[in-house]
Design a protein around this motif. Structure first.
Motif, PDB file in Angstrom:
ATOM      1  N   THR A  61       0.818  -1.224   0.000  1.00 34.94           N
ATOM      2  CA  THR A  61       0.000   0.000   0.000  1.00 34.94           C
ATOM      3  C   THR A  61       0.851   1.273   0.000  1.00 34.94           C
ATOM      4  OG1 THR A  61      -0.179  -0.067   2.417  1.00 34.94           O
ATOM      5  CG2 THR A  61      -1.940  -1.139   1.171  1.00 34.94           C
ATOM      6  N   SER A  66      -2.479   4.698  -1.208  1.00 30.60           N
ATOM      7  CA  SER A  66      -2.325   3.960   0.057  1.00 30.60           C
ATOM      8  C   SER A  66      -3.227   2.726   0.112  1.00 30.60           C
ATOM      9  CB  SER A  66      -2.618   4.872   1.261  1.00 30.60           C
ATOM     10  OG  SER A  66      -1.688   5.928   1.301  1.00 30.60           O
ATOM     11  N   ALA A  67      -3.306   2.059  -1.013  1.00 26.97           N
ATOM     12  CA  ALA A  67      -4.158   0.870  -1.093  1.00 26.97           C
ATOM     13  C   ALA A  67      -3.641  -0.035  -2.203  1.00 26.97           C
ATOM     14  CB  ALA A  67      -5.606   1.281  -1.387  1.00 26.97           C
ATOM     15  N   ASP A  91      -6.345  -4.323   0.074  1.00 29.30           N
ATOM     16  CA  ASP A  91      -5.678  -3.854   1.295  1.00 29.30           C
ATOM     17  C   ASP A  91      -5.745  -2.338   1.256  1.00 29.30           C
ATOM     18  OD1 ASP A  91      -4.190  -6.204   2.763  1.00 29.30           O
ATOM     19  OD2 ASP A  91      -3.966  -6.589   0.610  1.00 29.30           O
ATOM     20  N   ILE A  92      -6.294  -1.753   2.301  1.00 28.84           N
ATOM     21  CA  ILE A  92      -6.445  -0.296   2.333  1.00 28.84           C
ATOM     22  C   ILE A  92      -5.853   0.199   3.650  1.00 28.84           C
ATOM     23  CG2 ILE A  92      -8.032   1.630   1.975  1.00 28.84           C
ATOM     24  CD1 ILE A  92     -10.133  -0.330   0.956  1.00 28.84           C
ATOM     25  N   GLY A  96      -6.000   5.218   3.212  1.00 27.32           N
ATOM     26  CA  GLY A  96      -6.120   4.731   1.835  1.00 27.32           C
ATOM     27  C   GLY A  96      -7.513   4.768   1.245  1.00 27.32           C
ATOM     28  N   ASN A 157      -5.296  -1.009   9.188  1.00 30.84           N
ATOM     29  CA  ASN A 157      -5.388  -1.522   7.818  1.00 30.84           C
ATOM     30  C   ASN A 157      -6.714  -2.254   7.627  1.00 30.84           C
ATOM     31  OD1 ASN A 157      -2.823  -0.630   7.120  1.00 30.84           O
ATOM     32  ND2 ASN A 157      -1.833  -2.542   7.740  1.00 30.84           N
TER      33      ASN A 157
END
Ligand code: NAG
Length: 210
Positions: A61, A66-67, A91-92, A96, A157
């Motif tokens: 990320t 951011s992901a 995935d964040i 993100g 996350n």
């Protein structure tokens, strides 16, 4: 029926071509099409064509959004070719976002594995917004082709597993479509009513020219 006829009949019924109806593992070297990829010879197919291990690992990320989206689409997972489904992992990170995007070829269903995600979509004709903050265990569905987004809604996350109603759902991120190519600023401004400063700023951030 003599032995030869029986042998021919048996060969027809149980020849490798009968397996083609069970599955069509993608031969990725050929060209894809809306109908999918050509099939690998069943004799060359192994169990590993039906197994994908990449969703067990967090995506990276460290990027502009951011992901990370880790796809298990037909290009990564040839066993789903022709079966009308595929998956991905999201995935964040805390700051993100999976920016506004569409999958032209598929509906999506999202399951929150960890954290909280604010997700929404916009209907196509009425432009109605459907938005909700989802917690671990919640599921939301995004109808085929509609603009939608996912934003981290907690300080940890977020992880989600998503499924698609097509092996090759496609992914078009609206900001990338607008600002990451060579569509001229003049035409972009005229066609979106965005002002020049905003267009130039986003072209710079996303690597667009013109
Ligand atoms: C994640 O991506 C960033 C940016 O590309 C890179 O610098 C970093 O090494 C990557 N991290 C891992 C664990 O691969």
């Amino acid at each position: 029926m003599n032995m030869l006829h029986f042998a021919v009949l048996f060969a027809l019924l149980f020849s490798s071509s009968s397996h083609a109806a069970d599955f069509c593992v993608a031969k990725l070297k050929g060209a894809g099409s809306p109908a999918g990829y050509a099939c690998r010879m069943p004799s060359k197919v192994t169990v590993d064509d039906f197994v994908f291990t990449g969703l067990g690992f967090a995506g990276n990320t460290t990027n502009i959004i951011s992901a990370a989206v880790t796809p298990a689409f037909v290009q990564q997972f040839p066993g789903v070719n022709g079966l009308g489904l595929s998956m991905a992992r999201l995935d964040i990170a805390p700051a993100g976002v999976i920016p506004m995007h569409t999958h032209p070829g598929a509906s999506e269903i999202l399951f929150v594995v960890q954290g909280k995600i604010t997700a929404g979509f916009i209907s196509s004709s009425a432009n109605t917004v459907y938005v909700k903050t989802l917690k671990k265990g919640d599921v939301m569905v995004f109808p085929r082709g509609l603009l939608h987004f996912q934003i981290n809604a907690a300080g940890i996350n977020a992880i989600a597993v998503v499924s698609f109603s097509d092996p090759d759902p496609g992914l078009q991120i609206t900001d990338f479509a607008f600002f990451a190519n060579d569509l001229s600023s003049e035409l972009l401004e005229k066609s979106t009513f965005l002002d020049d400063a905003q267009v130039k700023k986003l072209k710079k951030v996303l690597g667009g020219t013109g």
